[in-house]
Write a protein that holds these residues in place. Structure first.
Motif, PDB file in Angstrom:
ATOM      1  N   PHE A  19     128.605 -16.074  51.346  1.00  0.00           N
ATOM      2  CA  PHE A  19     129.050 -14.770  51.051  1.00  0.00           C
ATOM      3  C   PHE A  19     130.600 -14.381  50.756  1.00  0.00           C
ATOM      4  CE2 PHE A  19     125.442 -14.395  53.671  1.00  0.00           C
ATOM      5  CZ  PHE A  19     124.193 -13.936  52.613  1.00  0.00           C
ATOM      6  N   TYR A  44     133.746 -15.479  48.665  1.00  0.00           N
ATOM      7  CA  TYR A  44     134.231 -16.040  47.300  1.00  0.00           C
ATOM      8  C   TYR A  44     135.676 -16.206  47.270  1.00  0.00           C
ATOM      9  CZ  TYR A  44     129.454 -14.750  45.670  1.00  0.00           C
ATOM     10  OH  TYR A  44     127.958 -15.011  45.613  1.00  0.00           O
ATOM     11  N   GLN A  45     135.831 -17.025  46.593  1.00  0.00           N
ATOM     12  CA  GLN A  45     137.257 -17.503  46.688  1.00  0.00           C
ATOM     13  C   GLN A  45     137.613 -17.587  45.349  1.00  0.00           C
ATOM     14  OE1 GLN A  45     138.339 -21.040  48.575  1.00  0.00           O
ATOM     15  NE2 GLN A  45     140.031 -19.860  49.758  1.00  0.00           N
ATOM     16  N   ILE A  46     138.712 -16.819  44.867  1.00  0.00           N
ATOM     17  CA  ILE A  46     139.528 -16.956  43.503  1.00  0.00           C
ATOM     18  C   ILE A  46     140.549 -18.381  43.947  1.00  0.00           C
ATOM     19  CG2 ILE A  46     140.606 -16.026  41.827  1.00  0.00           C
ATOM     20  CD1 ILE A  46     139.555 -13.418  42.896  1.00  0.00           C
ATOM     21  N   TRP A  49     142.969 -13.811  34.460  1.00  0.00           N
ATOM     22  CA  TRP A  49     141.837 -14.255  35.308  1.00  0.00           C
ATOM     23  C   TRP A  49     140.923 -13.263  35.816  1.00  0.00           C
ATOM     24  CZ3 TRP A  49     144.305 -18.233  38.840  1.00  0.00           C
ATOM     25  CH2 TRP A  49     145.171 -19.399  38.296  1.00  0.00           C
ATOM     26  N   LEU A  50     141.606 -12.469  36.372  1.00  0.00           N
ATOM     27  CA  LEU A  50     141.210 -11.637  37.191  1.00  0.00           C
ATOM     28  C   LEU A  50     140.333 -10.280  36.565  1.00  0.00           C
ATOM     29  CD1 LEU A  50     144.018 -11.204  39.631  1.00  0.00           C
ATOM     30  CD2 LEU A  50     142.177 -12.610  39.987  1.00  0.00           C
ATOM     31  N   ALA A  57     136.739 -11.094  37.263  1.00  0.00           N
ATOM     32  CA  ALA A  57     136.425 -11.249  38.527  1.00  0.00           C
ATOM     33  C   ALA A  57     136.210  -9.776  39.283  1.00  0.00           C
ATOM     34  CB  ALA A  57     137.334 -11.949  39.297  1.00  0.00           C
ATOM     35  N   ALA A  64     128.731 -10.949  41.520  1.00  0.00           N
ATOM     36  CA  ALA A  64     128.573 -12.220  42.519  1.00  0.00           C
ATOM     37  C   ALA A  64     130.049 -12.028  43.364  1.00  0.00           C
ATOM     38  CB  ALA A  64     128.831 -13.481  41.661  1.00  0.00           C
ATOM     39  N   ILE A  65     131.068 -11.349  43.071  1.00  0.00           N
ATOM     40  CA  ILE A  65     132.142 -11.512  43.830  1.00  0.00           C
ATOM     41  C   ILE A  65     132.275  -9.993  44.599  1.00  0.00           C
ATOM     42  CG2 ILE A  65     134.927 -11.258  43.780  1.00  0.00           C
ATOM     43  CD1 ILE A  65     134.455 -13.186  41.604  1.00  0.00           C
ATOM     44  N   GLY A 102     129.798  -9.000  47.535  1.00  0.00           N
ATOM     45  CA  GLY A 102     130.166  -9.835  49.092  1.00  0.00           C
ATOM     46  C   GLY A 102     131.219  -8.956  49.790  1.00  0.00           C
ATOM     47  N   TYR A 135     134.402  -8.954  48.578  1.00  0.00           N
ATOM     48  CA  TYR A 135     135.798  -9.543  48.343  1.00  0.00           C
ATOM     49  C   TYR A 135     136.192  -8.501  47.439  1.00  0.00           C
ATOM     50  CZ  TYR A 135     138.985 -13.288  47.382  1.00  0.00           C
ATOM     51  OH  TYR A 135     140.311 -13.717  47.302  1.00  0.00           O
ATOM     52  N   TYR A 186     143.451 -11.271  46.814  1.00  0.00           N
ATOM     53  CA  TYR A 186     144.221 -12.408  46.203  1.00  0.00           C
ATOM     54  C   TYR A 186     145.449 -12.171  45.489  1.00  0.00           C
ATOM     55  CZ  TYR A 186     144.588 -16.071  42.739  1.00  0.00           C
ATOM     56  OH  TYR A 186     145.502 -16.928  42.102  1.00  0.00           O
TER      57      TYR A 186
END
Lengths: 391, 351
Positions: A105, A107-109, B284-285, B288, B293-294, B297, B299, B304
């Motif tokens: 669960f 996620y990591q960027i 990049w972001l 995201a 998918a991100i 969860g 996040y 970041y």
């Protein structure tokens, strides 16, 4: 209430506490390591000869040991090899959003693979500060370092699949030096890389360029003149400015991927300074402007920082090439040949050393059951006695 | 009541009820077996129930005992608790005094003060008991009650809370004991049933003459263990109550209201080099930010960004050459590192 600034946060890291050196202290440390290792090799060889030749027939052995520079070259070469191995093992180098397998669960960027690769290289470098290639051959340590870094950087790879990719390697070969390696790392697995820091700086630059940090800053940024890689002079509009920043970012990223890993900058500078130096190499006026904007207004630190950045940039540009040429390869072969003659004979077979260090020692069947039973009994008796055996 | 008591001529009647003749109307128990005697705590003269009804039904009236003549009310007549009326009176007085003088030992600075207080209270009580300077004493009592109404009510509340808690503990103990008893009864019953069944099965087997494998009887202890395990997993409620209670614990004063939890233990991060802005852009972001998918969860891409920003500047002002090289610098560095080290992991978590 205690206030911490970013510098204090870095000061709390093990990288600062254990792995930061001045130029002099680093070279003296390497010299000491080399001398100790050479002495160890001589002693071990002498002992071996005594054993085989019997008492009374001892000649003074003279062994041509590696110098510090040769050791450095060899370790540098294996650092390059470690990077290639990480590439080969399909630890992808492109930056993408990754699912961390251990916690589905979360996620990591992050560019995990690059971090793994960079971490492996730093592990090697740190390990060979206190150990010499004459004692432990970098080829063996390198594989272990790559495998260890996949674990510490959340890029889990099973040992079996990792071993399958390497020729003539067993799982034991990877695992045997692992404890040695962690010992050499003083059990500090955290490596602060400049990669994410570069992205942070890049984002800040973009924010300035888009005017999110005030029009004044943006206008000053627009007026920055040409540099080595940017020939168009002051930017005419925002898009051009963004393009300039992106170009500098790309070049800095390349520097961080290669030179920053292969030189000693991690030992002498902080990640923040390293990425700024890489940025400095890519676009000097832009970096100077950036440093000025980030510093508190009345600080005299700016000049000091710029000097440090210049030093770091010099070190970065004097790096080994990631792709050694023929002449270099020849030299390396020479060193390797020399190393073959001056290796510490006691430490060659790491796998059996590792086994001997373990509890039951040796391979199965090597010790008969009686001995095992006796040892077990002894252990149990020791465990019973709270205060240990009598003095 | 034991047989011995009856043998000595004592009856099972409550105290004060064994006299047979009412001192007022002279009627005897012989004529009225249901006769009950009552006293009034004003003068503690005893009389039968019918006398009380007869004399005081019309309202307050003087005590019919010769030489007393104090005005009594019907409402206050009650059954006596103690055989000796002197004791009855003393208990009443002491109860009244102790509801007013209900200070506790922990309210006093030292034992000396506490003892002095107790002595004063005892003198008052003694005066009331033996009718010495009664009006002054009563005045003192009233004055004290008026002055200290706050502390009196507070201590009374404390005492009743204590009482309640001991009651509750006692009740819990009783309940636990009952549960244990029931459980053991049940176990015995099950045991018996098991044995019966086994016997029956064995008999059947023998009757059929089958060569089925003979199963060994479980030992009683093992059976009990198994039953206990099943029972405890079944009803963890009452049997989970502790086996014994420590009684008479000093009740703890209500704790201070807890402050809001501070995960950093008073440490704050003050960014020196950049203005912390939560929205950051990065090529990049973009993807995201909206990738289910991100995002699903939980996040947040800004996490970041914040981390990257802090890393970009963390250590910018740390000059390794100066801080690590010279002895003083090293000392200062380790000192600062030590300050930071206390919160090492926690600060990182946030970033």
């Amino acid at each position: 209430m205690i206030l911490l600034n970013e510098d204090d946060i870095y000061r709390s890291s093990t990288q600062y506490k254990f792995w930061s050196f001045t130029l002099d202290s680093l070279s003296s440390l390497r010299n000491t390591t080399n001398t100790l290792a050479a002495n160890g090799v001589r002693e071990a060889v002498l002992q071996q000869k005594q054993k085989s030749a019997g008492v009374g027939n001892i000649e003074d052995v003279t062994i041509d040991c590696l110098t510090v520079e040769e050791e450095q070259k060899l370790v540098g070469f294996y650092c390059v090899k470690a990077m290639q191995l990480a590439d080969f093992c399909d630890f992808p180098t492109n930056v993408k959003v990754r699912l961390v397998p251990s916690c589905p669960f979360a996620y990591q960027i992050a560019d995990v693979s690059r971090a793994a690769q960079a971490t492996a290289v730093q592990y090697l470098k740190r390990f060979y500060l206190s150990n010499s290639p004459m004692t432990y051959h970098p080829k063996e340590i390198m594989r272990s370092a790559v495998f260890l870094s996949t674990k510490t950087e959340n890029h889990y790879t099973s040992l079996r699949s990792f071993v399958a990719k390497l020729p003539k390697t067993t799982a034991d070969d990877i695992l045997a030096p692992e404890f040695l390696l962690t010992q050499g790392l003083r059990f500090t697995f955290d490596v602060r890389h400049p990669h994410r820091a570069l992205e942070g700086g890049f984002m800040e630059c973009l924010a300035i360029a888009r005017g999110q940090r005030g029009e004044l800053l943006k206008n000053t940024m627009m007026r920055i003149g040409s540099s080595e890689h940017w020939k168009k002079g002051a930017a005419k509009d925002t898009d051009q400015l963004v393009a300039r920043i992106q170009g500098a970012h790309g070049r800095a990223k390349d520097t961080l991927k290669t030179s920053a890993l292969l030189t000693d900058v991690y030992f002498h500078y902080t990640p923040s300074q390293i990425w700024l130096s890489a940025f400095l190499l890519a676009d000097q006026p832009l970096t100077e402007f950036f440093v000025e904007s980030a510093m508190p207004a009345n600080s005299d630190m700016k000049q000091r920082l710029v000097n440090v950045l210049r030093g770091c940039a010099k070190m970065l540009s004097a790096s080994l090439s990631a792709d050694p040429g023929d002449a270099e390869m020849k030299e390396l072969m020479e060193i390797d040949k020399k190393l073959y003659k001056c290796r510490n004979p006691e430490k060659i077979d790491l796998v059996s050393m590792n086994k001997a260090a373990k509890r039951e020692g040796g391979q199965e069947g090597e010790l008969d059951e009686k001995v095992i039973k006796k040892r077990k009994l002894e252990r149990e008796q020791k465990a019973d006695d709270v205060f240990g055996p009598p003095i | 009541m034991s047989k011995a008591a009856q043998k000595h001529g004592g009856s099972s009647a409550p105290p004060g009820q064994d006299d047979d003749i009412c001192p007022v109307c002279k009627s005897a128990r012989y004529l009225n077996p249901n006769m009950r005697f009552l006293v009034n705590p004003t003068c503690y003269h005893k009389m039968c129930e019918s006398c009380v009804d007869r004399i005081f039904s019309q309202g307050p009236a003087p005590c019919p005992v010769a030489g007393c003549g104090r005005t009594l009310r019907k409402q206050r007549f009650r059954r006596q608790t103690f055989e000796d009326l002197q004791i009855e009176r003393e208990v009443d007085i002491r109860r009244r005094v102790s509801t007013i003088f209900n200070r506790r030992e922990e309210e006093f600075l030292d034992l000396r003060n506490w003892n002095d207080y107790l002595e004063n209270v005892e003198t008052l009580t003694f005066n009331l008991l033996y009718n010495i300077e009664v009006p002054e004493t009563e005045a003192k009592l009233a004055a004290y009650a008026a002055q200290n109404s706050d502390s009196i009510s507070r201590n009374a509340a404390l005492a009743s809370a204590e009482h309640d808690s001991t009651e509750a503990a006692f009740a819990a103990q009783k309940q636990a004991a009952r549960v244990r008893r029931e459980e053991s009864l049940r176990e015995d019953e099950e045991d018996r049933q098991d044995r019966l069944r086994e016997d029956r099965e064995a008999q059947e087997r023998i009757a059929q003459g089958s060569t089925a494998k003979v199963t060994l009887k479980k030992s009683t202890a093992r059976r009990k263990d198994g039953a206990k395990g099943a029972a405890s997993s079944g009803n963890a409620g009452p049997s989970a109550a502790p086996a014994f209670e420590i009684q008479g614990l000093k009740p703890v004063a209500a704790p201070e209201p807890t402050k809001a939890y501070d995960p950093f233990g008073g440490l704050r991060i003050r960014s020196e080099y950049f203005a912390q802005q939560r929205s950051c852009e990065h090529p990049w972001l973009d993807k995201a930010k909206n990738d289910p998918a991100i995002v699903t969860g939980g996040y947040d891409v800004r996490e970041y960004c914040a981390r990257a920003m802090v890393e970009a500047f963390a250590g910018m002002g740390v000059f390794v050459d100066d801080e690590v090289g010279t002895g003083g610098g090293q000392a200062a560095a380790t000192e600062r590192a030590a300050i930071a080290a206390g919160t090492d992991n926690r600060t990182e978590d946030v970033l």
